[in-house]
Design a protein around this motif. Structure first.
Motif, PDB file in Angstrom:
ATOM      1  N   ASP A 110      -9.234  -6.565   5.236  1.00 15.00           N
ATOM      2  CA  ASP A 110      -8.205  -5.551   5.034  1.00 15.00           C
ATOM      3  C   ASP A 110      -6.930  -6.040   5.727  1.00 15.00           C
ATOM      4  OD1 ASP A 110      -8.416  -2.320   4.193  1.00 15.00           O
ATOM      5  OD2 ASP A 110      -6.712  -2.816   5.502  1.00 15.00           O
ATOM      6  N   ALA A 111      -5.787  -5.522   5.251  1.00 16.95           N
ATOM      7  CA  ALA A 111      -4.509  -5.929   5.845  1.00 16.95           C
ATOM      8  C   ALA A 111      -4.214  -5.156   7.134  1.00 16.95           C
ATOM      9  CB  ALA A 111      -3.384  -5.709   4.836  1.00 16.95           C
ATOM     10  N   TYR A 169       0.853  -1.201   0.000  1.00 16.86           N
ATOM     11  CA  TYR A 169       0.000   0.000   0.000  1.00 16.86           C
ATOM     12  C   TYR A 169       0.886   1.247   0.000  1.00 16.86           C
ATOM     13  CZ  TYR A 169      -3.974   2.927   1.494  1.00 16.86           C
ATOM     14  OH  TYR A 169      -4.961   3.873   1.566  1.00 16.86           O
ATOM     15  N   MET A 177      -6.948  -9.724   6.733  1.00 16.24           N
ATOM     16  CA  MET A 177      -6.542 -10.674   5.688  1.00 16.24           C
ATOM     17  C   MET A 177      -5.668  -9.973   4.664  1.00 16.24           C
ATOM     18  SD  MET A 177      -9.246 -13.169   3.774  1.00 16.24           S
ATOM     19  CE  MET A 177     -10.125 -13.657   5.257  1.00 16.24           C
ATOM     20  N   ASP A 178      -4.622 -10.638   4.254  1.00 21.63           N
ATOM     21  CA  ASP A 178      -3.797 -10.118   3.167  1.00 21.63           C
ATOM     22  C   ASP A 178      -4.337 -10.706   1.868  1.00 21.63           C
ATOM     23  OD1 ASP A 178      -1.948  -9.497   1.277  1.00 21.63           O
ATOM     24  OD2 ASP A 178      -0.197 -10.032   2.473  1.00 21.63           O
ATOM     25  N   ALA A 179      -5.029  -9.881   1.111  1.00 21.77           N
ATOM     26  CA  ALA A 179      -5.699 -10.374  -0.103  1.00 21.77           C
ATOM     27  C   ALA A 179      -4.704 -10.771  -1.188  1.00 21.77           C
ATOM     28  CB  ALA A 179      -6.656  -9.315  -0.625  1.00 21.77           C
ATOM     29  N   GLY A 186     -10.088  -5.026   0.854  1.00 17.75           N
ATOM     30  CA  GLY A 186      -9.365  -3.776   1.103  1.00 17.75           C
ATOM     31  C   GLY A 186     -10.360  -2.727   1.564  1.00 17.75           C
ATOM     32  N   SER A 218      -4.206   1.226  -5.247  1.00 19.19           N
ATOM     33  CA  SER A 218      -3.268   1.787  -4.269  1.00 19.19           C
ATOM     34  C   SER A 218      -2.386   0.715  -3.629  1.00 19.19           C
ATOM     35  CB  SER A 218      -4.059   2.516  -3.175  1.00 19.19           C
ATOM     36  OG  SER A 218      -4.979   1.611  -2.571  1.00 19.19           O
ATOM     37  N   TRP A 219      -2.757  -0.544  -3.757  1.00 16.81           N
ATOM     38  CA  TRP A 219      -1.924  -1.608  -3.181  1.00 16.81           C
ATOM     39  C   TRP A 219      -1.628  -2.750  -4.147  1.00 16.81           C
ATOM     40  CZ3 TRP A 219      -4.782  -6.259  -2.474  1.00 16.81           C
ATOM     41  CH2 TRP A 219      -6.176  -6.111  -2.453  1.00 16.81           C
ATOM     42  N   GLY A 264     -10.764  -0.970   4.227  1.00 16.77           N
ATOM     43  CA  GLY A 264     -10.351   0.224   4.968  1.00 16.77           C
ATOM     44  C   GLY A 264     -11.183   0.448   6.213  1.00 16.77           C
ATOM     45  N   LEU A 291      -7.259  -0.246  11.074  1.00 21.98           N
ATOM     46  CA  LEU A 291      -8.451   0.213  10.351  1.00 21.98           C
ATOM     47  C   LEU A 291      -9.655  -0.657  10.703  1.00 21.98           C
ATOM     48  CD1 LEU A 291      -7.022   1.017   6.787  1.00 21.98           C
ATOM     49  CD2 LEU A 291      -7.788   2.642   8.524  1.00 21.98           C
ATOM     50  N   ARG A 341     -12.775  -1.207  -3.960  1.00 22.06           N
ATOM     51  CA  ARG A 341     -12.671   0.188  -4.413  1.00 22.06           C
ATOM     52  C   ARG A 341     -11.274   0.690  -4.057  1.00 22.06           C
ATOM     53  NH1 ARG A 341     -16.813   4.562  -1.978  1.00 22.06           N
ATOM     54  NH2 ARG A 341     -15.370   4.489  -0.233  1.00 22.06           N
TER      55      ARG A 341
HETATM   56  C1  LIG Z   1      -7.232   3.361  -0.673  1.00 24.62           C
HETATM   57  S1  LIG Z   1      -7.755   2.314   0.646  1.00 24.62           S
HETATM   58  C2  LIG Z   1      -9.424   1.991   0.143  1.00 24.62           C
HETATM   59  C3  LIG Z   1     -10.327   1.648   1.283  1.00 24.62           C
HETATM   60  C4  LIG Z   1     -11.784   1.420   0.864  1.00 24.62           C
HETATM   61  N1  LIG Z   1     -11.892   0.351  -0.114  1.00 24.62           N
HETATM   62  C5  LIG Z   1     -12.406   2.673   0.334  1.00 24.62           C
HETATM   63  O1  LIG Z   1     -12.587   2.795  -0.881  1.00 24.62           O
HETATM   64  O2  LIG Z   1     -12.703   3.563   1.136  1.00 24.62           O
HETATM   65  C6  LIG Z   1      -6.960   0.764   0.335  1.00 24.62           C
HETATM   66  C7  LIG Z   1      -7.118  -0.228   1.472  1.00 24.62           C
HETATM   67  O3  LIG Z   1      -6.507  -1.462   1.096  1.00 24.62           O
HETATM   68  C8  LIG Z   1      -5.879  -2.027   2.228  1.00 24.62           C
HETATM   69  N2  LIG Z   1      -4.853  -2.977   1.795  1.00 24.62           N
HETATM   70  C9  LIG Z   1      -3.594  -2.724   1.390  1.00 24.62           C
HETATM   71  N3  LIG Z   1      -2.959  -3.856   1.069  1.00 24.62           N
HETATM   72  C10 LIG Z   1      -3.844  -4.866   1.277  1.00 24.62           C
HETATM   73  C11 LIG Z   1      -3.775  -6.279   1.139  1.00 24.62           C
HETATM   74  N4  LIG Z   1      -2.673  -6.868   0.686  1.00 24.62           N
HETATM   75  N5  LIG Z   1      -4.858  -7.013   1.456  1.00 24.62           N
HETATM   76  C12 LIG Z   1      -5.992  -6.414   1.905  1.00 24.62           C
HETATM   77  N6  LIG Z   1      -6.110  -5.079   2.056  1.00 24.62           N
HETATM   78  C13 LIG Z   1      -5.050  -4.317   1.743  1.00 24.62           C
HETATM   79  C14 LIG Z   1      -5.325  -0.823   2.979  1.00 24.62           C
HETATM   80  O4  LIG Z   1      -5.057  -1.144   4.337  1.00 24.62           O
HETATM   81  C15 LIG Z   1      -6.439   0.192   2.783  1.00 24.62           C
HETATM   82  O5  LIG Z   1      -7.375   0.112   3.807  1.00 24.62           O
END
Ligand SMILES: C[S@@+](CC[C@H](N)C(=O)[O-])C[C@H]1O[C@@H](n2cnc3c(N)ncnc32)[C@H](O)[C@@H]1O
Length: 305
Positions: A98-99, A29, A125-127, A74, A148-149, A76, A103, A144
């Protein structure tokens, strides 16, 4: 469709937390620190702005009554999922993964406070590894702002996981924004350009342009066998004198602070960054400033994997 309850594992047993938690992987991320409080605040503000500007949580879906279990990857702060639970009381189970533990702790508190925690669950969870759910479990798999990640090479595995956990006939739905909000502020434009360069260098963008993920969404779904792919484009508009304009300004104030280490790492130092940042803050105080920010939702029908 499905009942809420404990999720059976693929072999039929229940999912319980493993005594040995998997080792946490370094984050891909753009905000490395998973406990960053400014990022939590920013995501909460951004959610309000985006969901409102798009006209709700599932504005393009003709018949959300056909969904029973939904997954948000993810997720958030969980705001999108909580609003989905409030908007659609018929949804029996809504799971956000979410990772970031931090959050999700906030998301759980919010679900409790909003009175939807009976139906809304959050799991760390790490997706990028595996979605720890049975095959064909969800009616809708949503994400959504995952550009970003996700790096470009992460999409095939992730989409095959979406196809595995989504029912045949279910919907896979992706929403991403352009990484450029358009306005007359040169400083804001320049800061976005630096961010686009960094995201491209880091491997997140398919091209070095601000639509380097958005423009690929429909192709990605089609290439991975999702059927009847459709898209809906949004052109969000924010005027600084309004509440959503103020949300946008706050989003930018936080985003261009928290993303600085990422920009430095992938794009290299920019000597005029601080000056650009201050000029941007000043521009965002101008009540007549108008921002347009493109977004796109792409969705299609799962045939089952
Ligand atoms: C830009 S935020 C979007 C949050 C939400 N989907 C929204 O639109 O408001 C991206 C989210 O992805 C999560 N994230 C990053 N790497 C991830 C992973 N490997 N597995 C799951 N979630 C992850 C981050 O912690 C963050 O909360």
């Amino acid at each position: 469709m499905g009942q809420r309850g404990r999720i059976p594992e693929q072999g039929g047993a229940s999912v319980t937390s493993s005594p040995q938690q998997p080792q946490e992987q370094p984050s891909t991320y753009f905000v490395q620190d998973r406990s960053n409080e400014a990022e939590l605040t920013r995501l909460h503000i951004q959610d309000q702005m985006l969901t409102k500007a798009m006209g709700g949580v599932l504005p393009e879906q003709p018949d959300p009554s056909r969904f029973s279990r939904i997954l948000d990857v993810g997720c958030g702060t969980g705001d999108w999922l909580i609003e989905a639970a409030q908007t659609y009381p018929h949804l029996s189970l809504l799971i956000g993964v979410d990772a970031s533990r931090n959050l999700l702790a906030y998301a759980r508190d919010q679900a409790e406070a909003q009175g939807v925690s009976e139906r809304v669950e959050f799991q760390v969870m790490d997706a990028l590894r595996r979605l720890d759910f049975p095959r064909h479990y969800f009616d809708l798999v949503n994400h959504r702002a995952a550009g970003s990640w996700l790096r470009t090479w992460d999409w095939p595995k992730l989409l095959s996981e979406y196809q595995r956990v989504c029912k045949p006939g279910g919907v896979i739905r992706l929403t991403e924004s352009d990484l450029m909000a358009y306005s007359s502020s040169e400083a804001l434009t320049r800061l976005f350009e630096l961010l686009v360069e960094a995201f491209h260098q880091a491997g997140h963008f398919f091209t070095a342009k601000s639509d380097g993920v958005v423009s690929e969404l429909a192709r990605l779904l089609q290439q991975h066998g999702v059927q009847q792919v459709q898209t809906r484009a949004y052109k969000m508009e924010f005027r600084m004198a309004t509440e959503s304009g103020q949300h946008f300004a706050e989003d930018m104030r936080l985003a261009f602070r928290t993303s600085l280490p990422f920009i430095r790492k992938w794009r290299g130092p920019s000597e005029d960054y601080e000056e650009l940042y201050q000029r941007m803050l000043n521009d965002l105080r101008q009540p007549n400033l108008v921002i347009t920010w493109p977004m796109l939702t792409a969705w299609g029908t799962n045939v089952g994997a």
